[in-house]
Design a protein around this motif. Structure first.
Motif, short mmCIF file in Angstrom:
data_model
loop_
_atom_site.label_atom_id
_atom_site.label_comp_id
_atom_site.label_asym_id
_atom_site.label_seq_id
_atom_site.Cartn_x
_atom_site.Cartn_y
_atom_site.Cartn_z
N GLU A 69 4.11 -0.33 9.48
CA GLU A 69 3.95 -0.88 8.27
C GLU A 69 2.75 -0.28 7.39
OE1 GLU A 69 3.93 -5.70 6.38
OE2 GLU A 69 3.07 -5.16 8.61
N GLN A 72 3.71 3.10 6.25
CA GLN A 72 4.47 3.12 5.04
C GLN A 72 3.57 2.84 3.69
OE1 GLN A 72 7.67 3.45 4.45
NE2 GLN A 72 7.45 3.31 2.18
N ARG A 75 1.70 6.13 2.83
CA ARG A 75 2.75 6.92 2.12
C ARG A 75 2.69 6.66 0.72
NH1 ARG A 75 5.27 10.04 5.47
NH2 ARG A 75 6.15 9.08 7.55
#
Length: 181
Positions: A69, A72, A75
């Motif tokens: 998590e 992500q 990113r």
């Protein structure tokens, strides 16, 4: 105005590991303070997004996992100058004149006004989508204080954007890969 303690700790720990890996510090004591080093590594990451996968691979090789998590969220980090207008009871208001949108933003462990010393300021910082919310990455740089006339003008613009549906508090309300159109 801030994340739950466990979620904040997970994000900070993973983000810091990734950025230190990108900077080449690998957990050693940096010559300069830690925050400038993290800001520098974040700038490298923005310029070369492939560094994230490389850093993750090096950490995995050392058996240091990053919460998926958190990975992500990193990113999608969006670093830019934001108008940090003011606080409400539940979040800080960040405005982006490039996309003409505003966001209800949470801090990690501290309110943003406690980090920068007040509201009504232009800051360079990163916004991430984490746990369904927009979160300031805590690495804040370059403050420019707004005068009273600018604050009034930005407040009026914010009211317009909000009425037009361009104020976002939950990440699921906006479906783009980054915060930018």
């Amino acid at each position: 105005m801030i994340l739950e303690a466990d979620a904040a700790w997970r994000f900070i720990n993973g983000y810091k590991k990734l950025l230190l890996e990108i900077s080449g510090e690998n957990g050693s004591k940096p010559e300069q303070g830690i925050v400038p080093k993290l800001i520098e590594a974040r700038a490298k990451l923005i310029g070369q997004p492939a560094l994230l996968d490389e850093a993750q691979a090096r950490l995995a090789a050392k058996s240091e996992a990053i919460d998926p998590e958190v990975l992500q969220a990193v990113r999608g980090v969006d670093v830019r100058e934001w108008v940090y207008l003011r606080d409400t009871k539940v979040h800080s208001i960040f405005m982006d004149y490039t996309t003409k949108r505003a966001f209800g933003v949470l801090g990690l462990t501290d309110r943003l006004r406690d980090i920068v010393g007040g509201s009504g300021v232009v800051v360079e910082s990163g916004l991430v989508r984490y746990r369904g919310r927009f979160v300031c990455d805590g690495l804040v740089k370059s403050s420019l204080w707004l005068g009273p006339n600018y604050k009034r003008s930005f407040n009026a613009t914010f009211a317009e954007w909000k009425a037009e549906g361009r104020f976002y508090v939950k990440c699921d309300a906006i479906r783009v890969s980054r915060l930018v159109d």
